[in-house]
Design a protein around this motif. Structure first.
Motif, mmCIF file in Angstrom:
data_model
loop_
_atom_site.group_PDB
_atom_site.id
_atom_site.type_symbol
_atom_site.label_atom_id
_atom_site.label_comp_id
_atom_site.label_asym_id
_atom_site.label_seq_id
_atom_site.Cartn_x
_atom_site.Cartn_y
_atom_site.Cartn_z
ATOM 1 N N TYR A 208 0.850 -1.191 0.000
ATOM 2 C CA TYR A 208 0.000 0.000 0.000
ATOM 3 C C TYR A 208 0.885 1.241 0.000
ATOM 4 O O TYR A 208 1.859 1.321 0.753
ATOM 5 C CB TYR A 208 -0.907 0.014 1.226
ATOM 6 N N THR A 209 0.549 2.210 -0.858
ATOM 7 C CA THR A 209 1.256 3.486 -0.896
ATOM 8 C C THR A 209 0.415 4.533 -0.178
ATOM 9 O O THR A 209 -0.730 4.787 -0.557
ATOM 10 C CB THR A 209 1.529 3.933 -2.341
ATOM 11 N N THR A 215 5.624 3.569 0.579
ATOM 12 C CA THR A 215 5.001 2.289 0.239
ATOM 13 C C THR A 215 5.479 1.228 1.217
ATOM 14 O O THR A 215 6.680 1.095 1.460
ATOM 15 C CB THR A 215 5.345 1.863 -1.196
ATOM 16 N N SER A 246 1.719 6.706 6.788
ATOM 17 C CA SER A 246 2.472 5.488 7.080
ATOM 18 C C SER A 246 2.954 5.424 8.522
ATOM 19 O O SER A 246 3.401 4.369 8.978
ATOM 20 C CB SER A 246 3.679 5.388 6.145
#
Length: 363
Positions: A208-209, A215, A246
């Motif tokens: 997933y980015t 990423t 993130s």
């Protein structure tokens, strides 16, 4: 404010409640497709007229009355009969819309059920006073009011024990019974039995980015699992489209942990985090009245983490006994639950979670 419980009238749409492996799902069907007489499928009917009328008229905002309220600052939308059809909070994308009544139940972990006519959806941009005159809102409102497509509450309940799996066109499982995380080799029941730090992409099993251009790769040993903040990120981020970060940081998306979501993340503080005078000790709120379905709730339940907020979930609404109930991914239940295994999921008693409640946000 949309009602969280209401009488169910005959006619219109039918809500069929199907129980499977402790999971109860809701399916909306036309009356002419109801089970034949003698069928064992439980049936609840509700009138569709108010929703249909509202949806048809959504393109003509003049048929609605937009009222301003405070605490938090928000706009409530009333139809021609005076009923509230939407609650729109300033600077929040979350909208609570009135729709067909439905029932959420998890009989394997609690006898309580949540019967609600609130449907929680994300607007394309944060609400501001006067946005009812803007084209983006008129289009969104017309499409959303009365829609029975999966909303935040439906998505949240699609990961409880026994929930059926579903894959997308690429073969990625995006819903179905979820675990909290793999067993901790050094843990035991009541003492870190399962490992934390499992995010939504681990459940999905695909890279997933994030909105911060990072990423990440999934941990294959954690496939089909997510912890409490990973659950919130799955429901509001991956399923509903809210940007995700993130890591724990302030920025254009939802941070990684419960503490990050509460202290750094976006959202309107409907129950602000408070501390004792001259201390960093966080306090239980005096009132939870501002809560609406879909709000994020935050807790401090692990003494080892100090003042760090260590648990989060999504408020569902009042259960049929009149108690506020929320859903979260828990170690004790090995995944998402709004049941009472390992502590009641109520916010108004003296159980572990109610006593540990510290704040709430509306995204």
């Amino acid at each position: 404010m949309p009602l969280t419980r209401k009488s169910l009238l005959s006619g219109g749409l039918a809500v069929t409640l199907l129980a499977a492996s402790g999971y109860l799902t809701v399916q909306l069907r036309d009356r002419d497709r109801q089970p034949a007489a003698g069928s064992s499928a439980p049936l609840i009917t509700t009138t569709a007229a108010p929703v249909g009328d509202a949806a048809t008229a959504a393109a003509a905002p003049a048929q609605y009355r937009y009222e301003r309220l405070a605490g938090p600052d928000r706009t409530v939308v009333r139809d021609a009969r005076g009923g509230v059809v939407a609650t729109l909070t300033d600077n929040a994308r979350t909208a609570v819309l009135a729709g067909p009544s439905r029932t959420f139940a998890e009989p394997g972990t609690t006898t309580a059920t949540v019967v609600t006519d609130s449907w929680v959806r994300l607007m394309p941009q944060p609400w501001k006073p006067g946005a009812e005159q803007e084209a983006w809102f008129r289009t969104w409102f017309q499409q959303s009011l009365g829609s029975t497509a999966d909303d935040v509450l439906a998505a949240a309940t699609q990961y409880v024990g026994g929930a059926p799996a579903e894959k997308d066109a690429k073969g990625v499982r995006f819903k179905g019974d979820a675990s909290f995380g793999p067993l901790n080799p050094n843990g035991s029941v009541g003492n870190d039995l399962r490992l934390e730090q499992t995010d939504f992409l681990d459940y999905l099993g695909v890279p997933y980015t994030f909105a911060d251009k990072v990423t990440k790769q999934p941990d294959k040993t954690r496939y089909g699992a997510f912890d409490c903040s990973g659950f919130v990120r799955m429901v509001y981020g991956y399923r509903s489209g809210y940007p995700l970060l993130s890591k724990d940081a302030a920025g254009p998306g939802l941070p990684r942990t419960a503490n990050g979501l509460a202290r750094l993340g976006p959202g309107v503080p409907v129950i602000p985090l408070t501390t004792a005078a001259g201390s960093d000790t966080t306090l239980r709120p005096a009132s939870i009245d501002p809560l609406l379905p879909g709000d994020l709730v935050f807790f401090e339940i692990d003494a080892r983490t100090g003042a760090r907020l260590d648990h989060t979930g999504i408020y569902l609404g009042l259960d049929t006994d009149g108690h506020p109930r929320y859903i979260s991914s828990r170690e004790e239940a090995d995944g998402p639950t709004f049941g009472d295994k390992g502590g009641t999921a109520r916010l108004d008693d003296n159980g572990m979670y109610a006593k540990g409640l510290r704040s709430a946000k509306r995204l």
